[in-house]
Design a protein around this motif. Structure first.
Motif, PDB file in Angstrom:
ATOM      1  N   ARG A   1       3.727  -0.513  13.360  1.00 33.50           N
ATOM      2  CA  ARG A   1       4.754  -0.398  12.304  1.00 33.50           C
ATOM      3  C   ARG A   1       4.131  -0.174  10.931  1.00 33.50           C
ATOM      4  O   ARG A   1       4.830  -0.182   9.920  1.00 33.50           O
ATOM      5  N   ASP A   2       2.826   0.054  10.915  1.00 32.58           N
ATOM      6  CA  ASP A   2       2.104   0.305   9.663  1.00 32.58           C
ATOM      7  C   ASP A   2       2.185   1.799   9.363  1.00 32.58           C
ATOM      8  O   ASP A   2       1.223   2.542   9.530  1.00 32.58           O
ATOM      9  N   LEU A   3       3.381   2.222   8.910  1.00 31.67           N
ATOM     10  CA  LEU A   3       3.638   3.653   8.735  1.00 31.67           C
ATOM     11  C   LEU A   3       3.928   3.956   7.261  1.00 31.67           C
ATOM     12  O   LEU A   3       3.108   3.633   6.411  1.00 31.67           O
ATOM     13  N   ASP A   4       5.041   4.564   6.968  1.00 29.58           N
ATOM     14  CA  ASP A   4       5.345   4.946   5.591  1.00 29.58           C
ATOM     15  C   ASP A   4       5.538   3.711   4.712  1.00 29.58           C
ATOM     16  O   ASP A   4       6.244   2.771   5.085  1.00 29.58           O
ATOM     17  N   LEU A   5       4.910   3.719   3.556  1.00 29.49           N
ATOM     18  CA  LEU A   5       4.975   2.549   2.674  1.00 29.49           C
ATOM     19  C   LEU A   5       6.388   2.253   2.198  1.00 29.49           C
ATOM     20  O   LEU A   5       6.751   1.084   2.004  1.00 29.49           O
ATOM     21  N   THR A   6       7.194   3.281   1.983  1.00 28.33           N
ATOM     22  CA  THR A   6       8.532   3.050   1.441  1.00 28.33           C
ATOM     23  C   THR A   6       9.442   2.345   2.432  1.00 28.33           C
ATOM     24  O   THR A   6      10.476   1.776   2.047  1.00 28.33           O
ATOM     25  N   ASP A   7       9.078   2.380   3.715  1.00 23.55           N
ATOM     26  CA  ASP A   7       9.879   1.707   4.737  1.00 23.55           C
ATOM     27  C   ASP A   7       9.185   0.496   5.342  1.00 23.55           C
ATOM     28  O   ASP A   7       9.692  -0.108   6.285  1.00 23.55           O
ATOM     29  N   MET A   8       8.016   0.134   4.802  1.00 26.62           N
ATOM     30  CA  MET A   8       7.219  -0.906   5.442  1.00 26.62           C
ATOM     31  C   MET A   8       7.798  -2.296   5.242  1.00 26.62           C
ATOM     32  O   MET A   8       8.177  -2.679   4.125  1.00 26.62           O
ATOM     33  N   ASP A   9       7.813  -3.050   6.317  1.00 24.56           N
ATOM     34  CA  ASP A   9       8.130  -4.469   6.241  1.00 24.56           C
ATOM     35  C   ASP A   9       6.910  -5.167   5.645  1.00 24.56           C
ATOM     36  O   ASP A   9       5.790  -5.027   6.140  1.00 24.56           O
ATOM     37  N   VAL A  10       7.110  -5.923   4.579  1.00 23.78           N
ATOM     38  CA  VAL A  10       5.977  -6.548   3.900  1.00 23.78           C
ATOM     39  C   VAL A  10       5.220  -7.501   4.822  1.00 23.78           C
ATOM     40  O   VAL A  10       4.025  -7.760   4.618  1.00 23.78           O
ATOM     41  N   ASP A  11       5.898  -7.996   5.849  1.00 19.50           N
ATOM     42  CA  ASP A  11       5.221  -8.873   6.800  1.00 19.50           C
ATOM     43  C   ASP A  11       4.124  -8.132   7.566  1.00 19.50           C
ATOM     44  O   ASP A  11       3.122  -8.731   7.962  1.00 19.50           O
TER      45      ASP A  11
END
Length: 287
Positions: free
Chosen positions: A100-110
């Motif tokens: 899930r380490d993909l686009d920063l704008t959609d990233m879950d901070v966890d």
């Protein structure tokens, strides 16, 4: 037998690079502590080490948890009485974090936080609790990545954490060099671990082959050979360094891979005017 009478602690040693390093150091005489968040995987590596080479202790541990790290060090000392090599190899490559380490704008901070907790905080905690028990000639090796040295369109958390680990390596080397303790990092590219073989398609492997300068991909045993060298007295004058092991992937400009993959004249891929397929009369390309 470069490690006869010595004790090595390897995190993330339940599989892949960590397992290969455990087997290599044990083959050269070390007693090995196998630390991994997956208890079953740690036990399997310890079984392989014991069967083939000698002494091993499996310790289930989440390196981001300080009490767990403290307990891991205590068990190491109780079992073997010393610590000579620390290999900070643990990282999160699971689908729910790395995947899930993909686009920063959609990233879950966890996802970002968990990546740093294991790769960077984990290394810090292991160094914190290991160094007081390490003497002259001891060595620390941190597993970084070529992702620390280049940019990409995904895995920003992973690459940033690994980049921080490069800087952390220099700080550890500087802080404890006067005690005779060395600290270096390795930066692997693609390594054909069991996981990599499982998830990578034929096309993906072909793309990686086009990026390399050398024909053969790296195997876990290749990385283990580098770790064993850096942890040994043969590398006694090397500290604070990050050694890349990637078959030459990051040693050249991207156009090399483009030309190799397309098997075209360099200008055919992107012409003088920026239009694909436009080949100038000279047939040469800018350097």
């Amino acid at each position: 037998m470069r490690f006869a009478g010595r004790v090595a602690l390897i995190t993330g040693a339940g599989s892949g690079i960590g397992r290969a390093c455990a087997l290599r150091l044990a083959a050269e005489g070390a007693a090995v502590v196998i630390a991994d968040v997956n208890a079953r995987s740690a036990e399997e590596t310890a079984r392989l080490v014991t069967k083939e080479h000698g002494s091993a202790l499996a310790v289930p541990a989440d390196v981001s948890d300080e009490p767990a790290v403290r307990s891991m060090m205590t068990r190491t000392l109780e079992a073997f009485g010393r610590l000579d090599v620390l290999h900070n190899n643990a990282a999160v490559l699971s689908r729910d974090v790395y995947g899930r380490d993909l686009d920063l704008t959609d990233m879950d901070v966890d996802v970002w936080d968990r990546t740093f907790q294991v790769s960077l905080r984990g290394a810090m905690l292991c160094v914190k609790h290991a160094v007081p028990h390490m003497g002259p000639g001891a060595a620390i090796v941190n597993t970084s990545s070529v992702s620390a040295l280049v940019g990409d369109t995904d895995h920003a958390a992973y690459g940033s954490a690994k980049a921080a680990l490069v800087s952390f390596t220099r700080y550890v080397a500087t802080m404890y060099g006067d005690r005779g303790i060395r600290c270096n990092a390795i930066a692997p590219g693609l390594v054909l671990t069991d996981i990599a073989r499982h998830v990578m398609t034929t096309d993906m492997l072909a793309e990686k082959a086009a990026e390399r300068l050398l024909p053969d991909p790296c195997e876990p045993e290749d990385v283990a050979a580098l770790v064993a060298f850096l942890a040994s007295s043969e590398a006694r004058c090397i500290t604070g360094q990050t050694i890349v092991i990637d078959g030459g992937t990051t040693a050249h400009r991207p156009e090399h891979a483009i030309r190799k993959a397309s098997a075209l004249d360099p200008w055919a891929a992107c012409g003088r005017d920026g239009r694909p397929g436009h080949t100038p009369p000279s047939g040469r390309y800018l350097r």
